[in-house]
Design a protein around this motif. Structure first.
Motif, PDB file in Angstrom:
ATOM      1  N   TYR A 184       0.816  -1.225   0.000  1.00 17.65           N
ATOM      2  CA  TYR A 184       0.000   0.000   0.000  1.00 17.65           C
ATOM      3  C   TYR A 184       0.847   1.272   0.000  1.00 17.65           C
ATOM      4  O   TYR A 184       0.309   2.374   0.082  1.00 17.65           O
ATOM      5  N   VAL A 223       2.712   0.020   8.777  1.00 18.75           N
ATOM      6  CA  VAL A 223       2.074   0.442  10.031  1.00 18.75           C
ATOM      7  C   VAL A 223       2.662  -0.339  11.211  1.00 18.75           C
ATOM      8  O   VAL A 223       3.445  -1.268  11.030  1.00 18.75           O
ATOM      9  N   PHE A 243       1.773  -2.582  13.497  1.00 17.25           N
ATOM     10  CA  PHE A 243       1.775  -4.037  13.730  1.00 17.25           C
ATOM     11  C   PHE A 243       2.799  -4.722  12.823  1.00 17.25           C
ATOM     12  O   PHE A 243       3.360  -5.758  13.186  1.00 17.25           O
ATOM     13  N   CYS A 277      -3.677   1.123  12.910  1.00 18.87           N
ATOM     14  CA  CYS A 277      -4.539   0.305  12.039  1.00 18.87           C
ATOM     15  C   CYS A 277      -5.864   0.127  12.774  1.00 18.87           C
ATOM     16  O   CYS A 277      -5.861  -0.237  13.954  1.00 18.87           O
ATOM     17  N   SER A 278      -6.971   0.348  12.080  1.00 18.70           N
ATOM     18  CA  SER A 278      -8.273   0.269  12.761  1.00 18.70           C
ATOM     19  C   SER A 278      -8.554  -1.144  13.272  1.00 18.70           C
ATOM     20  O   SER A 278      -9.236  -1.318  14.284  1.00 18.70           O
ATOM     21  N   LEU A 279      -8.034  -2.139  12.593  1.00 13.76           N
ATOM     22  CA  LEU A 279      -8.248  -3.512  13.073  1.00 13.76           C
ATOM     23  C   LEU A 279      -7.459  -3.755  14.343  1.00 13.76           C
ATOM     24  O   LEU A 279      -7.987  -4.284  15.324  1.00 13.76           O
ATOM     25  N   ASN A 331      -2.740  -8.275  12.036  1.00  8.54           N
ATOM     26  CA  ASN A 331      -3.128  -6.877  12.289  1.00  8.54           C
ATOM     27  C   ASN A 331      -3.623  -6.731  13.730  1.00  8.54           C
ATOM     28  O   ASN A 331      -4.784  -6.420  13.997  1.00  8.54           O
ATOM     29  N   CYS A 357     -11.810  -3.308   8.997  1.00  8.58           N
ATOM     30  CA  CYS A 357     -10.841  -2.352   8.447  1.00  8.58           C
ATOM     31  C   CYS A 357     -11.608  -1.142   7.946  1.00  8.58           C
ATOM     32  O   CYS A 357     -12.540  -1.284   7.147  1.00  8.58           O
ATOM     33  N   GLU A 358     -11.206   0.029   8.391  1.00  7.25           N
ATOM     34  CA  GLU A 358     -11.931   1.254   8.017  1.00  7.25           C
ATOM     35  C   GLU A 358     -11.830   1.543   6.515  1.00  7.25           C
ATOM     36  O   GLU A 358     -12.615   2.330   5.993  1.00  7.25           O
ATOM     37  N   HIS A 362     -11.458  -1.078   3.855  1.00  9.11           N
ATOM     38  CA  HIS A 362     -12.156  -2.072   3.032  1.00  9.11           C
ATOM     39  C   HIS A 362     -13.666  -2.087   3.250  1.00  9.11           C
ATOM     40  O   HIS A 362     -14.411  -2.531   2.374  1.00  9.11           O
ATOM     41  N   GLU A 388     -10.580  -8.569   3.735  1.00 11.25           N
ATOM     42  CA  GLU A 388     -11.104  -7.614   4.723  1.00 11.25           C
ATOM     43  C   GLU A 388     -12.350  -6.898   4.194  1.00 11.25           C
ATOM     44  O   GLU A 388     -12.980  -6.132   4.927  1.00 11.25           O
ATOM     45  N   CYS A 436      -5.764   4.367   2.736  1.00  8.70           N
ATOM     46  CA  CYS A 436      -5.560   4.100   4.163  1.00  8.70           C
ATOM     47  C   CYS A 436      -4.721   5.248   4.714  1.00  8.70           C
ATOM     48  O   CYS A 436      -3.551   5.405   4.343  1.00  8.70           O
ATOM     49  N   HIS A 467      -3.417   5.613   7.507  1.00 10.21           N
ATOM     50  CA  HIS A 467      -2.268   5.156   8.301  1.00 10.21           C
ATOM     51  C   HIS A 467      -1.079   4.828   7.377  1.00 10.21           C
ATOM     52  O   HIS A 467       0.051   5.209   7.652  1.00 10.21           O
ATOM     53  N   MET A 468      -1.376   4.131   6.295  1.00  7.98           N
ATOM     54  CA  MET A 468      -0.311   3.792   5.341  1.00  7.98           C
ATOM     55  C   MET A 468       0.237   5.052   4.679  1.00  7.98           C
ATOM     56  O   MET A 468       1.422   5.130   4.364  1.00  7.98           O
TER      57      MET A 468
HETATM   58 FE1  SF4 Z   1      -5.313  -1.459   8.881  1.00  5.43          FE
HETATM   59 FE2  SF4 Z   1      -5.059   0.301   6.851  1.00  5.43          FE
HETATM   60 FE3  SF4 Z   1      -4.759  -2.359   6.411  1.00  5.43          FE
HETATM   61 FE4  SF4 Z   1      -7.154  -1.324   6.984  1.00  5.43          FE
HETATM   62  S1  SF4 Z   1      -5.913  -0.880   5.175  1.00  5.43           S
HETATM   63  S2  SF4 Z   1      -6.276  -3.178   7.853  1.00  5.43           S
HETATM   64  S3  SF4 Z   1      -6.659   0.301   8.454  1.00  5.43           S
HETATM   65  S4  SF4 Z   1      -3.448  -1.051   7.689  1.00  5.43           S
END
Ligand code: SF4
Ligand code: 13P
Length: 324
Positions: free
Chosen positions: A50, A86, A88, A111-113, A139, A196-197, A199, A223, A281, A283-284
């Motif tokens: 990502y 991220v 994890f 990561c939201s998960l 995750n 996952c916020e 997907h 996801e 994402c 976070h990514m």
């Molecule tokens: Fe976590 Fe981002 Fe992967 Fe979703 S896309 S699982 S929020 S790292």
């Protein structure tokens, strides 16, 4: 006499499939600086699928899914590993390579998960089902991993569940990956409600109409919600999606996952036209070339895990790697 290839021209040719030339030219000095810092510190950079191509293709030594990133870091002779991804992912590398210095370029990237479940919640679930093996998706935090029997990634979730040869498993925290595993293996899965916020933003009705209008091959990450997975021609990890496309090379493809995936595959597969109902994402996307250079310059964004916790969290990850 063979001419020595000009590194800038090589970079330009590869990246110009997905980026404007001016953007590549502007980034070139920073990319060179990152290369020099990597050599100075004997560091290797691993990037998730990502990450944008300026990070993945121009600065990283390896790009792949979360399982392959950890495998690369473990096998690498580099004493310093910088993770472009991220938390994890960086924690997993640190657990597998406790003697290496592990840096996370964007140290706040979560990561939201991973944030959807705590170690206390896992203990409570396990008390309710004491004889059922518990699997944590990678995750998750190190504290959550320390509470389970085995980890998995989306690349090996089916293999991990089948390897246990039991009728019932606990699988945390992604409800959609858990549903995918239950449907594919026939094993009863006790799931958590994490999502996952990124997907969960895909909608089945949109995918149906895009596909009807374009005839594109649709690939989804597990996801994604069940009704979205049902619209896809292929469901798999980011690495499995990339392998599918590199082998089949359909004329049009739609990736139901993070946006940068399509750019990274387009670098090697220019004949595929990507339709982009993709989601970012946040976070990514906290990782940039500047953050990567800063991590290498200061060596400050280190990942540390308390030894007692690391010991408990390492075992489920090692079991996951043994499954492959
Ligand atoms: Fe976590 Fe981002 Fe992967 Fe979703 S896309 S699982 S929020 S790292
Ligand atoms: P992969 O394990 O497929 O790389 O996925 C990680 C992830 O965070 C997907 O959102």
């Amino acid at each position: 006499m063979n001419a020595v290839p000009d590194p800038h021209a090589t970079l330009l040719a590869r990246l110009s499939r997905v980026l404007p030339e001016a953007e590549i030219t502007l980034a070139a000095p920073l990319i060179e600086r990152i290369g020099a810092l990597k050599r100075e510190h004997g560091a290797a950079v691993v990037a998730h699928n990502y990450q944008v191509p300026l990070v993945s293709a121009a600065a990283a030594d390896f790009t792949g899914d979360s399982l392959a990133m950890a495998q690369f870091a473990l096998a690498s002779p580099a004493r310093t590993i910088v993770v472009c991804g991220v938390r994890f992912m960086a924690e997993t590398v640190k657990l597998l390579c406790p003697d290496k210095r592990v840096l996370l370029a964007a140290s706040e990237a979560g990561c939201s998960l991973a944030e959807s479940i705590s170690a206390e919640a896992v203990r409570a679930i396990r008390e309710c089902c004491p004889d059922v093996p518990a699997i944590a998706y990678v995750n998750t935090s190190a504290a959550v991993k320390a509470e389970v029997d085995i980890c998995c990634t989306s690349a090996n979730a089916l293999r991990v569940v089948r390897s246990l040869a039991v009728p019932r498993v606990i699988m945390l925290p992604d409800q959609h990956l858990a549903g995918f595993v239950a449907r594919e293996t026939g094993v009863e899965v006790i799931a958590w409600g994490g999502q996952c916020e990124v997907h969960t933003r895909f909608k089945a009705a949109d995918i149906r109409s895009y596909r009807a209008a374009t005839g594109a091959t649709v690939l989804a990450h597990p996801e994604c919600p069940e009704e979205v997975q049902a619209e896809a021609d292929f469901v798999g990890s980011t690495g499995a999606m990339a392998a599918f496309l590199r082998e089949r090379r359909p004329p049009r493809a739609m990736l139901l996952t993070e946006c940068a995936m399509a750019d990274n595959i387009a670098l090697d597969c220019p004949q595929i036209t990507f339709l982009r109902p993709c989601n970012l994402c946040r976070h990514m996307k906290a990782t940039t070339l500047e953050r990567l250079a800063h991590a290498l310059e200061t060596l400050t964004e280190t990942i540390e895990i308390a030894p007692a916790l690391a010991e408990r969290a390492r075992a489920p990850i090692a079991r996951r790697l043994a499954v492959g």
